[in-house]
Design an enzyme around this catalytic site. Structure first.
Site, PDB file in Angstrom:
ATOM      1  N   PHE A  11       0.831  -1.212   0.000  1.00 15.49           N
ATOM      2  CA  PHE A  11       0.000   0.000   0.000  1.00 15.49           C
ATOM      3  C   PHE A  11       0.870   1.268   0.000  1.00 15.49           C
ATOM      4  CE2 PHE A  11      -1.938   2.900   3.317  1.00 15.49           C
ATOM      5  CZ  PHE A  11      -2.646   3.664   2.406  1.00 15.49           C
ATOM      6  N   ASP A  31      10.273  -6.896  -3.133  1.00 18.98           N
ATOM      7  CA  ASP A  31       9.060  -7.297  -2.410  1.00 18.98           C
ATOM      8  C   ASP A  31       8.849  -8.794  -2.591  1.00 18.98           C
ATOM      9  OD1 ASP A  31       6.190  -7.508  -1.604  1.00 18.98           O
ATOM     10  OD2 ASP A  31       6.328  -5.320  -1.578  1.00 18.98           O
ATOM     11  N   VAL A  55      13.255  -9.925   1.904  1.00 11.35           N
ATOM     12  CA  VAL A  55      14.247  -8.965   2.416  1.00 11.35           C
ATOM     13  C   VAL A  55      15.143  -9.605   3.489  1.00 11.35           C
ATOM     14  CG1 VAL A  55      12.823  -7.964   4.279  1.00 11.35           C
ATOM     15  CG2 VAL A  55      14.490  -6.519   3.068  1.00 11.35           C
ATOM     16  N   LEU A  59      20.813  -8.977   0.148  1.00 11.03           N
ATOM     17  CA  LEU A  59      20.308  -8.181  -0.981  1.00 11.03           C
ATOM     18  C   LEU A  59      21.386  -8.095  -2.058  1.00 11.03           C
ATOM     19  CD1 LEU A  59      18.243  -7.507   1.231  1.00 11.03           C
ATOM     20  CD2 LEU A  59      18.361  -5.128   0.560  1.00 11.03           C
ATOM     21  N   SER A  73       7.419  -5.190   5.581  1.00 14.92           N
ATOM     22  CA  SER A  73       6.956  -5.771   6.847  1.00 14.92           C
ATOM     23  C   SER A  73       5.449  -5.934   6.738  1.00 14.92           C
ATOM     24  CB  SER A  73       7.249  -4.835   8.029  1.00 14.92           C
ATOM     25  OG  SER A  73       6.530  -5.243   9.181  1.00 14.92           O
ATOM     26  N   ALA A 112      10.812   2.638   7.987  1.00 13.13           N
ATOM     27  CA  ALA A 112       9.386   2.896   8.253  1.00 13.13           C
ATOM     28  C   ALA A 112       9.029   2.219   9.564  1.00 13.13           C
ATOM     29  CB  ALA A 112       8.523   2.351   7.113  1.00 13.13           C
ATOM     30  N   TYR A 143       4.809  -7.557  16.171  1.00 19.10           N
ATOM     31  CA  TYR A 143       4.981  -6.375  15.303  1.00 19.10           C
ATOM     32  C   TYR A 143       5.688  -5.254  16.064  1.00 19.10           C
ATOM     33  CZ  TYR A 143       3.571  -2.502  12.186  1.00 19.10           C
ATOM     34  OH  TYR A 143       3.545  -1.411  11.347  1.00 19.10           O
ATOM     35  N   THR A 173      -2.371   5.174   8.494  1.00 15.92           N
ATOM     36  CA  THR A 173      -2.482   5.802   7.180  1.00 15.92           C
ATOM     37  C   THR A 173      -3.422   4.973   6.311  1.00 15.92           C
ATOM     38  OG1 THR A 173      -0.260   6.692   7.423  1.00 15.92           O
ATOM     39  CG2 THR A 173      -1.126   6.581   5.191  1.00 15.92           C
ATOM     40  N   ARG A 184      -7.598  -3.626   8.179  1.00 22.02           N
ATOM     41  CA  ARG A 184      -7.500  -2.407   8.981  1.00 22.02           C
ATOM     42  C   ARG A 184      -8.839  -1.658   8.967  1.00 22.02           C
ATOM     43  NH1 ARG A 184      -1.361  -0.739   7.306  1.00 22.02           N
ATOM     44  NH2 ARG A 184      -1.793  -2.055   5.507  1.00 22.02           N
TER      45      ARG A 184
END
Ligand code: NAD
Ligand code: UDP
Length: 323
Positions: A11, A31, A55, A59, A73, A112, A143, A173, A184
């Site tokens: 998102f 991703d 991830v 990398l 995440s 983030a 989390y 958000t 959410r």
């Protein structure tokens, strides 16, 4: 600039990627598509490369990078509760891989992080120097503690390895591309309202959140990417605080849906209230949100209606939309 966006098919990440491409940057999205969707990045755009990878693995990306925006995440409670160990290891091992990568490439990293580092906050509104109130053995810890560890690791790479690091703490958000099944509050309520099903309010609905529209949030993220040497942490969110019940009422009004409310138990450790103090974001990044909640929710409803044909407004919904 050439920028790696981890979680860039999700998102927030896909909106950030669009905004970076819009201003002429080159973007590499990494991703694993666990909650992301390649459709968020279609049609293909010049300057965009998509790498399907976890991830948590080293990398292996060639060439120079100026910055990394580390968003990979799970983020929605149902997503992270479904995969607790994956969430913790993504926050821990994934963040370490990102930081090692940034050290090799001499790139700035922006992590983030989240308002969840404040847990169920005892001070209100939340300032960045508040240390938080997190239950380390509760269900949400997978989390919250992953992000707290990620913040600590990012700080350690900044202190001891000379990496240019920045931390933003993102508050709730919403906007287009939130999956209807994401879980959410905003996406749930809109999907339920458009389908004429009851809106599921957890607890008594008096708990509060502060909702930030995605375009505003992305402006803040880009300001932080560009603010070389700024380590944060910096809160990014909209200080307009609403109860969950008020969010439900707003969605019902703006969709014109005949749906009622269905009361469900409050999830364990669900924070009672949340509102960012954004003084630091204003001072250091010159940032503040600009989109009224009504406008943002209207846009999100329109997107969800257009993109998810099973979700549609009830015929009796010719209610004028306020702005
Ligand atoms: P999202 O679920 O839409 O996006 C997360 C993305 O990360 C997805 O594309 C997913 O496939 C990818 N991902 C997850 N684990 C991965 C892994 N191990 N390897 C590679 N990719 C992986 O969620 P979002 O709302 O866009 O959140 C993005 C970031 O912002 C997350 O780090 C989240 O914690 C943070 N954040 C979001 C909010 C919010 O309100 N949206 C609030 C606070 C923090
Ligand atoms: N919530 C709700 N109904 C839903 C989804 C969420 O009442 O269908 C509540 C949830 O209990 C929380 C708030 O809305 O108090 C925000 O939940 P969300 O999962 O969006 O984000 P959180 O801030 O909890 O991470």
């Amino acid at each position: 600039m050439r920028i790696l966006v981890t979680g860039g098919a999700g998102f927030l990440g896909s909106h950030l990627t669009d905004a970076l491409l819009d201003r002429g940057d080159e973007a590499v999205v990494l991703d694993d598509m666990s909650t992301g969707n390649p459709a968020n990045l279609r049609p293909a755009r010049p300057g965009l490369t998509i790498v399907h990878a976890d991830v948590r693995a080293p990398l292996l990306l060639d060439g120079p990078f100026d910055a990394v925006a580390h968003l990979a995440s799970p983020a929605s409670p149902p997503d992270y509760l479904r995969r607790p160990v994956f969430t913790l290891t993504t926050g821990a091992l994934g963040t370490q891989q990102v930081l090692e990568f940034a050290a090799r490439k001499h790139a700035r990293v922006v992590l983030a992080s989240t308002s969840e580092v404040y847990g169920d906050p005892e001070i209100h509104p939340q300032t960045e120097n508040y240390w938080g109130n997190v239950n380390s053995v509760g269900p949400r810890a997978v989390y919250d503690e992953a992000k707290r560890y990620a913040e600590a690791l990012t700080t350690a790479f900044g202190d001891s390895r000379g990496v240019d690091t920045g931390i933003v703490r993102i508050f709730n958000t919403y906007g287009p591309r939130l999956r209807p099944e994401d879980g959410r509050v905003v996406s749930n309520f809109i999907a339920q309202a458009l389908e004429g099903r009851p809106l599921t309010v957890y607890g008594d609905g008096n708990q509060t959140r502060s909702l930030c529209y995605v375009d505003d949030l992305v402006r803040g993220l880009i300001a932080m990417i560009d603010a070389r040497g700024e380590r944060g942490p910096i809160n990014l969110g909209n200080p307009v605080e609403m109860s969950v019940r008020a969010i439900a009422d707003l969605v019902l009004r703006l969709t014109g849906s005949p749906s009622g409310l269905e009361w469900r138990p409050l999830p364990i450790d669900d924070p009672v209230r949340r509102r960012p103090d954004i003084t630091r974001a204003a001072e250091r990044l010159g940032w503040q949100p600009a989109t009224a909640v009504v406008t943002g929710i209207e846009r999100t409803i329109t997107w969800q209606r257009d993109n998810h044909p099973t979700a549609r407004v009830h015929p009796s919904s010719a209610v004028p939309l306020a702005s």
